[in-house]
Scaffold this active site. Sequence first.
Site, PDB file in Angstrom:
ATOM      1  CG  ASP A   1     -45.545 -10.116-110.152  1.00 50.27           C
ATOM      2  OD1 ASP A   1     -44.615  -9.460-109.672  1.00 50.27           O
ATOM      3  OD2 ASP A   1     -45.488 -11.206-111.233  1.00 50.27           O
ATOM      4  CB  ILE A   2     -46.030 -10.716-104.407  1.00 54.77           C
ATOM      5  CG1 ILE A   2     -46.646  -9.796-103.679  1.00 54.77           C
ATOM      6  CG2 ILE A   2     -44.539 -10.551-103.264  1.00 54.77           C
ATOM      7  CD1 ILE A   2     -47.706 -10.982-103.298  1.00 54.77           C
TER       8      ILE A   2
ATOM      9  CD  GLU B   1     -46.468 -14.483-107.843  1.00 57.29           C
ATOM     10  OE1 GLU B   1     -45.579 -15.054-108.934  1.00 57.29           O
ATOM     11  OE2 GLU B   1     -47.280 -15.462-108.385  1.00 57.29           O
TER      12      GLU B   1
END
Length: 319
Positions: A193-194, A239
Amino acid sequence: MLIFIFGMQATIVGKSISWEFMNFQIIGLIFCAYFLNIKIPYRYFIPIILVYMIFNSSIGYWESWCHAWTLIMSYESFNHIRRMSEGNYRFARYMMVGVTYGGLMWFFVMVKFNLTLATFYEEWFYLIIFEFLLYSYVNMVRRDSKMKMHLLEFANHDALTKAENYAAYTNEIQYEFEACQQNKLHLSMMMFDIDHFKHVNDTYGHLAGDKVLQHVADVAQTIIDANDPKVKFYRTGGEEFNVVFPGYDLESTKDIVDEIFMALNHLPIDINGKKIYISISMGVSSLSAKDIQPNDLYSRVDGNLYHSKNNGRTQITAF
């Protein structure tokens, strides 16, 4: 279609009404030539037509030869307009070819069997109606099929990033898990994920966040496609993204995992003329003999991801 034509003709061969099923036979050929777009070279038509003429006891009639030549030309014409008829005049071209060649074929039948003009016009009119109904029906089926494909696409793909979604992931991972368990194959998964994605949304707005998600998905999918199309990419959360590696053990995933990691970390993304840089955290694991269900693998990968995030981010945890 040949079996259908010969079988139908067998019931009336040698009789004075041996022309009776011609409209059905022409419609069958139109279906093959235009809607199925089956291309048949001229040389294949010749033996088929000769056999049909012998079977139908019509080889000695000049009208039959003219009818056969017209049929070959009509088949070729339907093939041709099928390839060129993607514009606004598709239906007009289809009907023009059907009406013209249908009329010619019925003219030769009228001459051969000494039919009245009333019968000629009646049968020709029936053929035109059949052609119209065939076109309408097939296009209705095609529209229905396209609608179902769009619905399936919408159900299995994330509208924003175009990556496959969590519903597609759950179906695929169940299938892959069972296949690997039964056939003793490898299966690995990577999740990333970001980092600080909420900060992107809060600082630059949700449209900027959407652009980041789209760009991340495009880069990851491009790398996967360049390496192995069998590897599947999913957006499984806000995300959060998952990559499933069928047939891969943990070591085999390293090249693709590292390439995605390097490509996405410190990736510059232009937001209203300003460049922002993102980073990602990753968790990777492979199927274990102790795993009873797909969620066992998912939980381990998820745990590895959170280990990366809780220990400084921008790193890969794999075991």
